[in-house]
Design an enzyme around this catalytic site. Structure first.
Site, PDB file in Angstrom:
ATOM      1  N   HIS A 137      12.863  -1.495   8.653  1.00 40.52           N
ATOM      2  CA  HIS A 137      13.944  -1.313   9.752  1.00 40.52           C
ATOM      3  C   HIS A 137      14.451  -2.306  10.211  1.00 40.52           C
ATOM      4  O   HIS A 137      13.988  -3.374  10.498  1.00 40.52           O
ATOM      5  CB  HIS A 137      13.484  -0.314  10.882  1.00 40.52           C
ATOM      6  CG  HIS A 137      12.880   1.082  10.422  1.00 40.52           C
ATOM      7  ND1 HIS A 137      11.556   1.310  10.086  1.00 40.52           N
ATOM      8  CD2 HIS A 137      13.383   2.254  10.645  1.00 40.52           C
ATOM      9  CE1 HIS A 137      11.580   2.627   9.785  1.00 40.52           C
ATOM     10  NE2 HIS A 137      12.244   3.191  10.190  1.00 40.52           N
ATOM     11  N   ASN A 143       6.728  -7.628   8.271  1.00 39.59           N
ATOM     12  CA  ASN A 143       7.037  -6.418   8.779  1.00 39.59           C
ATOM     13  C   ASN A 143       6.146  -5.771   9.578  1.00 39.59           C
ATOM     14  O   ASN A 143       6.274  -5.283  10.822  1.00 39.59           O
ATOM     15  CB  ASN A 143       7.190  -5.404   7.537  1.00 39.59           C
ATOM     16  CG  ASN A 143       7.787  -4.135   8.192  1.00 39.59           C
ATOM     17  OD1 ASN A 143       8.616  -3.898   9.224  1.00 39.59           O
ATOM     18  ND2 ASN A 143       7.328  -2.904   7.395  1.00 39.59           N
TER      19      ASN A 143
END
Length: 298
Positions: free
Chosen positions: A137, A168
């Site tokens: 994201h 991440n």
């Protein structure tokens, strides 16, 4: 005579229907989440002043990019500048308020989805399958727990980049959580984040050739009281370092990415906050107090 009157009536009726149809289309083109389907590139962007370009309102929205495909899309919780060639965003920007740092919405059962507002070819789940990269994201789901639809929109692939798994779940996750802490402690902040390519696209994944970034940037602005900004660049690889080691001046990130941040700021203030050096930014934002949150959810 009757035939003539009939023809006139039909002509007027058709004209009225066409006018109504055009007004309706202007109101719904691209869906309610779409700002514009315009692609800014090269000569188009060069002829538009950053101060007068028709852009979404908001301190966080960068100036039009030059020589780069750019499709602007508005979601409930962020705005994305999408790059149709790379199949990932140029940048994603949002205004994170203290009120938006919490909420009851949970990401359970939310699935990554193709973005129907961007053209083919575009990123799909299959592109990431067995790629060894996470679906990272840009605007995090954790910043949108305040509304379920807003959180679901963060799972559109136009808000996603191929991201190293260790990054991440590790240092990048720490920064995202730290941003929520800053929004709560400062009242609100403006955030712009996205991919970094040092020498063009060197690697892609999947059938649709989704570009793999070399690194990721994040730029923050707080304009409460004395304005201050801070920038970060995180290489797209695993490992762990202290947050202060990722700090970069906003001017440096502008030079590397070609993005002009915070163009609506007064020029004097913009120049001042963007030219701040790393030590000043670390002190202003108290980065040395940042914690490691890797055991917490995004």
């Amino acid at each position: 005579m009757r035939r003539f009157v009939f023809i006139v009536v039909m002509a007027v009726t058709c004209a009225m229907l066409t006018s109504c149809r055009e007004k309706t289309q202007k109101g719904v083109t691209g869906g309610q989440d779409t700002i514009t389907q315009t692609f800014f590139n090269g000569s188009d962007a060069a002829t538009v002043s950053k101060k007068t370009a028709k852009r979404p309102k908001g301190m966080e929205i960068p100036a039009p990019m030059e020589n780069t495909p750019e499709q602007l899309l508005r979601r409930d919780g962020y705005v994305v500048s999408y790059n149709k060639d790379r199949k990932i965003p140029n940048w994603v920007a949002w205004h994170l308020t203290a009120a938006h740092t919490n909420g009851s919405s949970q990401r359970d059962n939310m699935m990554f989805e193709e973005d129907d507002d961007v053209p083919y070819p575009r990123a799909t789940d299959n592109d990431y399958y067995n790629s060894r990269y996470d679906r990272g994201h840009m605007c995090p789901a954790g910043d949108n727990k305040w509304d379920r639809r807003a959180q679901m929109q963060t799972f559109l692939f136009s808000n996603v980049c191929p991201q190293n798994h260790g990054l991440n779940k590790g240092d990048w996750n720490d920064l995202e959580i730290q941003c929520r802490y800053w929004a709560r402690s400062l009242g609100d902040i403006y955030i712009v984040t996205g991919p970094v390519f040092y020498n063009g696209v060197q690697n892609t994944i999947g059938h649709n050739r989704v570009a793999v970034p070399d690194a990721f940037f994040k730029v923050l602005l707080c304009d409460r009281g004395k304005a201050k900004a801070i920038g970060f660049i995180y290489p797209n690889r695993g490992g762990h370092k202290k947050m202060k080691e990722y700090v970069r001046s906003v001017d440096d990130i502008e030079r590397i990415t070609g993005i002009d941040f915070f163009p609506t700021l007064d020029d004097r203030v913009e120049n001042l906050v963007e030219a701040a050096d790393e030590d000043d930014m670390i002190d202003d934002w108290q980065v040395y107090k940042a914690k490691s949150y890797r055991n917490y959810s995004k």
